[in-house]
Design an enzyme around this catalytic site. Structure first.
Site, PDB file in Angstrom:
ATOM      1  CB  CYS A  11      -0.977   0.026   1.267  1.00 57.57           C
ATOM      2  SG  CYS A  11      -1.927  -1.393   1.398  1.00 57.57           S
ATOM      3  N   GLY A  38       0.733  -0.464  -4.514  1.00 49.82           N
ATOM      4  CA  GLY A  38      -0.368  -1.225  -4.455  1.00 49.82           C
ATOM      5  C   GLY A  38      -1.266  -1.005  -5.757  1.00 49.82           C
ATOM      6  CG  ASN A 112       2.648   1.123   3.566  1.00 46.55           C
ATOM      7  OD1 ASN A 112       3.757   1.979   3.306  1.00 46.55           O
ATOM      8  ND2 ASN A 112       2.480  -0.224   3.127  1.00 46.55           N
ATOM      9  N   GLY A 113       1.275  -0.898   5.860  1.00 39.50           N
ATOM     10  CA  GLY A 113       2.120  -1.867   6.531  1.00 39.50           C
ATOM     11  C   GLY A 113       1.219  -3.084   7.034  1.00 39.50           C
ATOM     12  CB  CYS A 252      11.102  -2.001   5.377  1.00 40.51           C
ATOM     13  SG  CYS A 252      11.472  -3.469   3.863  1.00 40.51           S
ATOM     14  CE1 TYR A 258      10.626  -5.128  -7.535  1.00 44.90           C
ATOM     15  CE2 TYR A 258       9.391  -5.400  -5.390  1.00 44.90           C
ATOM     16  CZ  TYR A 258       9.459  -5.388  -6.847  1.00 44.90           C
ATOM     17  OH  TYR A 258       8.456  -5.974  -7.684  1.00 44.90           O
ATOM     18  CB  SER A 299      13.249  -3.799  -9.834  1.00 42.81           C
ATOM     19  OG  SER A 299      13.019  -5.088 -10.450  1.00 42.81           O
ATOM     20  CG  ASP A 361      16.012  -9.551 -11.070  1.00 38.96           C
ATOM     21  OD1 ASP A 361      15.595  -8.341 -10.677  1.00 38.96           O
ATOM     22  OD2 ASP A 361      15.452 -10.547 -11.241  1.00 38.96           O
ATOM     23  CG  ASP A 362      14.879  -6.684  -7.438  1.00 38.24           C
ATOM     24  OD1 ASP A 362      14.185  -7.130  -6.577  1.00 38.24           O
ATOM     25  OD2 ASP A 362      14.428  -6.318  -8.496  1.00 38.24           O
ATOM     26  CB  CYS A 398       7.715  -9.605   4.874  1.00 35.73           C
ATOM     27  SG  CYS A 398       7.451  -8.146   5.655  1.00 35.73           S
ATOM     28  CB  CYS A 449      13.353  -4.738   9.509  1.00 39.47           C
ATOM     29  SG  CYS A 449      12.596  -6.314   9.336  1.00 39.47           S
ATOM     30  CB  CYS A 452      12.826 -11.253   3.991  1.00 41.53           C
ATOM     31  SG  CYS A 452      13.312  -9.480   3.623  1.00 41.53           S
TER      32      CYS A 452
HETATM   33  S1  SF4 Z   1      11.266  -9.059   6.831  1.00 43.52           S
HETATM   34 FE1  SF4 Z   1      12.170  -8.073   4.550  1.00 43.52          FE
HETATM   35  S2  SF4 Z   1      10.405  -7.002   3.819  1.00 43.52           S
HETATM   36 FE2  SF4 Z   1       9.797  -7.403   5.563  1.00 43.52          FE
HETATM   37  S3  SF4 Z   1      10.057  -5.346   6.490  1.00 43.52           S
HETATM   38 FE3  SF4 Z   1      11.974  -6.721   7.073  1.00 43.52          FE
HETATM   39  S4  SF4 Z   1      13.184  -6.314   5.600  1.00 43.52           S
HETATM   40 FE4  SF4 Z   1      11.135  -5.306   4.973  1.00 43.52          FE
END
Ligand code: SF4
Length: 502
Positions: A11, A38, A112-113, A252, A258, A299, A361-362, A398, A449, A452
């Site tokens: 979003c 989104g 968003n989130g 994030c 990306y 990307s 690629d990303d 995620c 963060c 992932c």
């Molecule tokens: S898990 Fe990955 S995509 Fe999700 S917030 Fe953390 S860094 Fe971002």
């Protein structure tokens, strides 16, 4: 990584407070610039000081709104939302802004989130507002956003601002929120600041938006980020900033890799520059003898530029992308589906033939797109294919607003880089290291963060049974009837409109 379903963003949000301006049109163009975040549904709510109107529908911003709809949305406050779902299904009811009744009027909200304590919040709503009040969720809205909307109902002893200051600390997970009542625009960001949210200034007002290009497109100047743990209120008395929680920054990192537009700046760092630097670092970490560096557009382009700069190998466009792909709601026929990736990417044979390629690629999620892409490049005559990825292997899902895939579907979960490369049919495969990716963002690792990639989730997660996109479709949710007392202009997916009166 066009093609495979994921990662998908969760979003874009936009808010504007500007007397004398056509705020619905500002929101429209703001959302237009956030469309990449989104593409399932879009909506705008406006207030003229006395009444809130909402117009939302399934589809792209440009499909949902026309001049007539925007002209009907009058007022001096607007919020807008474009959705990719991470909690709740893809339905008209789940489109945003959501609406709820408060003790003194109406609240409209865009999110968003993704919240990770929805199950707890369901109990809280039931406890506060009782089983007899049937609400947004009972009417079919199964999003975490509807839960927040319901919680903001408050009581006659509290203003919306007071209620928000009490409710926001109870939310866990990622949330960049814009919301409004008849007189005030609000913006709030979770204490970790997982998703971006920025504040801008217009000559005669204020703007908040997910990304800085949404400020640029409406002619607003960047003021600052909405801080993690901050609630902002904007009305006739000006702008008020309040802290509802201590900041524990964990932005994030995938926004830099990306998700965000390359022309976005997040926490002072240009996303484009971060991506170019990731490509340079990738060239230092995984050099190879080759004739041409090509990106997987769009990307992969900045990282491919960086790889070419650092390695001295010429950069070229070897793949053409159909810019409009993913923007059609017509499902391809079976024959077309078999052509798969060619709907999205087509090789330039005269560029590729006989060349040793570095393909940048990303990220790799499931690997299906890259596998098809490599097959296509070989058919087009590539002599060698060396895949370089500007993020580390994605191994974990995620829970903070990005819809990747389940853990079992992630190709790097269980396979090492060499095996992934073999499975894709590449001659070699190289991923950037976690440290290299983070260094390119110019943010301290402790304030990002990267769950992932690492599995280290900065916001505590509940048990597995309390997580999942369709959690709220399964729950029994005894909520209030927020439409009591609301005036909403809503348009159904079929296009019929209805003005709901108190
Ligand atoms: S898990 Fe990955 S995509 Fe999700 S917030 Fe953390 S860094 Fe971002």
């Amino acid at each position: 990584m066009p093609g495979e379903k994921g990662p998908q963003d969760a979003c874009g949000v936009f808010g504007v407070w500007a007397p004398g301006e056509e705020v619905a049109k500002l929101a429209y163009f703001g959302l237009y610039s956030l469309q990449h975040r989104g593409q399932e549904s879009a909506g705008i709510a406006t207030s003229n000081g006395e009444q809130i109107l909402v117009y939302k529908d399934m589809g792209l911003v440009s499909q949902v709104f026309d001049e007539t709809a925007l002209n009907a949305l009058n007022g001096h406050i607007a919020i807008g939302h474009c959705r990719y779902s991470t909690t709740g299904g893809v339905t008209w009811e789940n489109a945003q802004p959501t609406l709820g009744a408060t003790s003194s009027g109406t609240v409209a909200l865009g999110h968003n989130g993704n919240l990770v304590n929805s199950a707890e919040l369901v109990d809280l709503v039931a406890e506060r507002y009782g089983a007899q009040r049937r609400g947004e969720l009972a009417r079919g809205n199964t999003t975490d956003t509807a839960l927040v909307t319901a919680l903001l109902a408050g009581d006659e002893n509290h203003t919306l601002q007071q209620t928000a200051l009490e409710v926001l600390p109870r939310l866990r997970g990622a949330f960049s929120l814009v919301f409004m009542d008849e007189t005030t625009l609000y913006a709030a960001r979770d204490p970790q600041g997982v998703r971006p949210l920025v504040l801008g200034r217009l000559e005669r007002g204020w703007v908040v938006a997910s990304e800085t290009p949404a400020l640029d497109i409406v002619g607003a100047s960047f003021v600052r980020e909405v801080e993690p743990g901050e609630l902002i209120a904007i009305d006739g008395d000006g702008l008020r900033s309040m802290k509802f929680a201590k900041p524990e920054r964990a932005g994030c990192v995938f926004e830099y890799v990306y998700l965000a537009r390359p022309d976005t700046t997040i926490n002072g760092r240009s996303v484009h520059s971060a991506r170019v630097e990731m490509g340079r670092e990738l060239a230092r970490q995984h050099p190879v003898d080759a004739d041409l560096v090509i990106p997987v557009p769009e990307s992969g382009t900045p990282a491919a530029v960086g790889y070419a700069q650092e390695s001295g190998i010429p950069f070229g466009q070897g793949l053409m992308k159909n810019a409009y792909v993913g923007r059609t709601f017509i499902q391809p026929s079976d024959t077309l589906r078999q052509l798969g990736i060619r709907l999205k990417l087509n090789p330039l044979r005269e560029v590729i033939k006989g060349k040793r390629l570095v393909v940048v690629d990303d990220s790799i999620v499931r690997g299906n797109t890259q596998r098809a892409l490599i097959r296509m490049l070989r058919e087009a005559g590539a002599a060698e294919i060396h895949v370089r990825i500007s993020s580390p292997p994605v191994k974990w899902p995620c829970f903070y607003g990005i819809d990747f895939a389940s853990r079992a579907e992630l190709i790097a979960n269980g396979l090492g880089p060499e095996e992934v490369g073999k499975s894709l049919g590449a001659d070699t495969l190289g991923y950037i290291s976690e440290e290299g990716m983070i260094a390119a963002t110019e943010q301290p690792a402790s304030q990002l963060c990267a769950a992932c990639f690492t599995g280290k989730y900065p916001i505590e997660l509940p048990n597995a049974e309390h997580l999942g996109k369709n959690l709220l479709e399964q729950a029994e949710l005894p909520l209030g009837a927020p439409e009591d007392g609301l005036r909403t202009l809503s348009v159904s997916a079929g296009g019929a409109s209805a003005l709901q009166q108190p």
